[in-house]
Every structure is written in structure tokens, then in C-alpha cells.
Design an enzyme around this catalytic site. Sequence first.
Site, PDB file in Angstrom:
ATOM      1  N   ARG A 290      -3.248  17.266   6.114  1.00 19.97           N
ATOM      2  CA  ARG A 290      -2.475  18.444   5.695  1.00 19.97           C
ATOM      3  C   ARG A 290      -3.409  19.511   5.148  1.00 19.97           C
ATOM      4  NH1 ARG A 290       0.320  15.377   7.784  1.00 19.97           N
ATOM      5  NH2 ARG A 290       2.509  14.802   7.393  1.00 19.97           N
TER       6      ARG A 290
ATOM      7  N   SER B  22      -1.098   5.293  12.864  1.00 18.13           N
ATOM      8  CA  SER B  22       0.004   4.372  13.066  1.00 18.13           C
ATOM      9  C   SER B  22       1.051   4.720  12.004  1.00 18.13           C
ATOM     10  CB  SER B  22      -0.437   2.918  12.931  1.00 18.13           C
ATOM     11  OG  SER B  22      -0.813   2.609  11.605  1.00 18.13           O
ATOM     12  N   TYR B  23       2.372   4.519  12.209  1.00 22.44           N
ATOM     13  CA  TYR B  23       2.872   3.755  13.297  1.00 22.44           C
ATOM     14  C   TYR B  23       4.069   4.471  13.912  1.00 22.44           C
ATOM     15  CZ  TYR B  23       6.321   2.338   9.695  1.00 22.44           C
ATOM     16  OH  TYR B  23       7.269   2.333   8.719  1.00 22.44           O
TER      17      TYR B  23
ATOM     18  N   ARG C  26      -2.898   5.975   1.356  1.00 25.20           N
ATOM     19  CA  ARG C  26      -2.920   6.870   2.525  1.00 25.20           C
ATOM     20  C   ARG C  26      -4.003   7.961   2.446  1.00 25.20           C
ATOM     21  NH1 ARG C  26       0.837   9.685   6.213  1.00 25.20           N
ATOM     22  NH2 ARG C  26       0.705  11.940   5.978  1.00 25.20           N
TER      23      ARG C  26
ATOM     24  N   ALA D 103      -5.692   6.087   5.295  1.00 27.23           N
ATOM     25  CA  ALA D 103      -6.440   4.883   4.948  1.00 27.23           C
ATOM     26  C   ALA D 103      -5.764   3.593   5.392  1.00 27.23           C
ATOM     27  CB  ALA D 103      -6.650   4.869   3.437  1.00 27.23           C
ATOM     28  N   ARG D 104      -4.435   3.532   5.215  1.00 27.77           N
ATOM     29  CA  ARG D 104      -3.730   2.262   5.454  1.00 27.77           C
ATOM     30  C   ARG D 104      -3.493   1.961   6.927  1.00 27.77           C
ATOM     31  NH1 ARG D 104       1.619   4.708   2.531  1.00 27.77           N
ATOM     32  NH2 ARG D 104       2.131   6.323   4.039  1.00 27.77           N
ATOM     33  N   GLU D 105      -3.858   2.884   7.815  1.00 26.04           N
ATOM     34  CA  GLU D 105      -3.561   2.713   9.244  1.00 26.04           C
ATOM     35  C   GLU D 105      -4.717   1.959   9.913  1.00 26.04           C
ATOM     36  OE1 GLU D 105      -2.391   6.735  10.338  1.00 26.04           O
ATOM     37  OE2 GLU D 105      -0.899   6.743   8.733  1.00 26.04           O
TER      38      GLU D 105
ATOM     39  N   GLU E 209       0.366   7.605  17.676  1.00 28.24           N
ATOM     40  CA  GLU E 209       0.845   6.683  16.636  1.00 28.24           C
ATOM     41  C   GLU E 209       0.972   5.312  17.293  1.00 28.24           C
ATOM     42  OE1 GLU E 209       1.610   7.410  13.421  1.00 28.24           O
ATOM     43  OE2 GLU E 209       1.851   9.597  13.381  1.00 28.24           O
TER      44      GLU E 209
END
Length: 425
Positions: A258, A314-315, A240, A183-185, A389
Site C-alpha cells: 500500500r 496468497s490466498y 503481514r 510476511a505470512r504468505e 494469489e
Amino acid sequence: MKLTAALLLAPLALAAAAPKPNAHISYDGYKAYRISSGQNAASIRNKLAKFAAVQFNNFNFNPNQALDVAIAPDEIPAFEILGLSTEVMSQDLGADIAQEGPLASYERVSAQAVPSLTWFNSYHAYNDHITFFNDLQAAYPQNSEIFNVGKSVQGRNIFGIHLWGSGGKGSKPAVYFHGTVHAREWITAKVVEYITYQLLVEYNNDTAVTAILNNYDFYILPFVNPDGFVYSQTSDRLWRKNRQTRSTSSCVGTDVNRNWPYKWELPGGASTNPCSETYKGQAAGDTPENKALVNFTQTLANGKGIKLYIDWHSYGQYILLPYGYNCQARAANHARQNSLASSVAAAIAKPYGTRFTYGPSCSTLYTTTGSSTDYLTDVAKSELAWTIELRPTSSSGNGFVLPASQILPSSVEQWEGIKYLLAAM
Ligand code: 0X9
Ligand code: ZN
């Protein structure tokens, strides 16, 4: 993000307290440190267990065993007194997040018109991304279509855009992209949008792009974890996982990268603890997002086949090749994947000199089980299956929070890499 097997398997006493619904977690005054841990990761983890406010003990973890942590302002004195060998990566995570810029409103040209490139000057809310894709598609109805592969835990559509060229819809092997599984990427959706934009705008304009779209059908899913993305915008910028609850725990979220039903059962590359950032779920493929993605992936595999899959993250600035589950295993066509990756890294470097490291995922980064690229390689038989990434490098403290001014350069350099790859593969 990097983790060791030990960290992945350890029950995390440091899990963040559940935020109140709709409350926005503040990282103001949080300081991020890189602790050089050497062989002492376990004892350092014990020392950190006292810090209830350590939100991201697995925020990042690099191969030479440095542990990256974010410490809440009121705990900084107690942390510093521990005398660990540290390097300050961010003086203030909240300030980094503020520097990312506010979510901009979408400057819509009109419902049928190609969106303006100003889209790539800032980050946007989820609903604006949907409008962006609808507008872009509506401008090119002869070469594109919006589709849905299923629904997220909270019932959002997992949507994609399908692009095709002169052979007609569905006539060629697939090029298949996933964005925002984590989520945060946030940068990943923007880069994927820029590539989509260039493919459509330059078709019948630039001969190389015309050839590319005539050779492949593109299936581009910018948000495979939409609930997580929305949560990262409304409640916790550094979220995430997906937003699935489990009866066995009060912690929320499964790591969709995963949970793929391939090598899921192996130990060491994911966590069985629902509070961990890399929680694998209770059974292979037991997230709604994963079920939808597996089903759609098989449709592509059983159709014209998959030529290239890229999972955008990322990252760290890496191009990661198969496999994640075992550091000795290599894809049957590894030599070819590796040499393509080397040339793609060179193409990415052309515009601004940005350096991307390439190599097999497990040996270059860390072990992962139940990851998408292993499934795509061995089950869906994708000829190439990569994780990219994006910016920044792994030594940056605010890694997931990339300033808006870097959206366009990140996109431009990836477009160079992808154009090379799509012509050479
Ligand atoms: O851990 C991950 O899922 C990816 N890194 S991130 O920091 N974006 O979370 C890396 C996945 C690499 N594994 C495979 N390609 N198999
Ligand atoms: Zn990721």
C-alpha cells in the site's frame, strides 16, 4: 485477504497487543468464524470491539460482505452468545499451524550442487532460503547471479537472483517477480523458488525452457519483506506488514503493498491507521523496502524494459490484472491481458484441476491504493503486471497456513501456468 473500504478506514480498536520480543504468539484454541454481515458490517464491528482478543478482524473479507474473525479460546462463549450468523472456518488455528509442519532443516547436497527437490517437501527458516539460493546460483554460474536491491528496515538485504540465456546477461526484456511482500504468505517464496529451479535445471534440457531463458532476463526477488518473514517465523505466524516503527504510534508495520508511490494518496484502498493491517505509511514510498524496490524497478524500466511483472501472494486462487485503485479503470492492453490470464488459468488447472479466477484486481477482489501492480503498469510501463494469489481458495479458514504437503502441487501447477505464459506473451 479481503477488506471493505469501511473496514480499511475504521480505526481498529481490536489491534493485537504487542508481543514480548521473541515471544511466539500462540493461536492454540483460536476458532475462526466467517460472519455473514450483509449490510451490517459496521454494527457487527461495534459488537466485536468488546473482544480484546480478536486478533484478525480483517483476517479476511469477501465481496458479499462476510467478515472472518479469529476468536481467542476464553472469549468463544461470549462470542457465540452474540448469535451472529456464522460458519466455523477453523476449529483451532493453532492446530492448523501445527499441521503446517515444523520448519525443516535444509538437506544440503553440497555448496556447488543443485539442491535436492526435497526442499519442496517442507517450509524452511529464512537463512536456509538464502543458502538454497546461493547453492542454486553456484550450480549455474554461467546463467545466474545473486544481487541486492537495498536493505530492509532492520538491515537485511533484499536479494534477488538474475537469470539469463544465450544473449548474455542483461540483453533481453525483464521478467520480474516479487515474493513474500506479505510476511505470512509463506507459500509464495516456495513457488517462486520452484520456478527459478525449473528455469535453471531445464535450460538446455527442455527446448521450451531454453527458448524462454534465451528470450528474457529474469529478476526474481523471493523475499521483498524479509523482516516481516523472519518475524512470522519467530514471533507471530500471521504477521503481514514490514517491521517499521513510527513515532506517532506504538503499532508496528507498514503494508509494503500500500506504499508504492502511485495513486497512494487516493482514499478507500488502504488505511491511515498505523495499527491496521493495510497501513499505507505517512508518505508515498516511505518504507526502506519500497524505496529499494522502486529504485530497482526504475532501473529495469529504463534498461530493456519490463515485459512481465508478477507479485506473488496468497490466498484465494486468483490471477488479478490491473488496476487496484479504480474498479472502472482498465489497462490499455486489457483484452490481451485478460485472454492470456484465461489461458494461464487453464494451464494451471491441467495437473490437478485447481481453479483460479481471473479479472481486474479492484472489481474481482477489492480496491487497493499504492499497490505494486498499478505502479508497474503506469509508471514502470510493464506490459503485463499481475498479482497471483496462490492456494487455498478463499473459503478455507487457515488460508495463510498451507500444509507443507501442498508446496509441491502448488508449485507444479504454477510452473505449468508460467511456462504457458512465458511462451505465449
Ligand atoms: O491486499 C493485497 O495486497 C492482496 N491480497 S492479500 O490477501 N495477499 O493481501 C491483493 C492485492 C491486489 N491488488 C492489486 N493487484 N492492485
Ligand atoms: Zn498478500
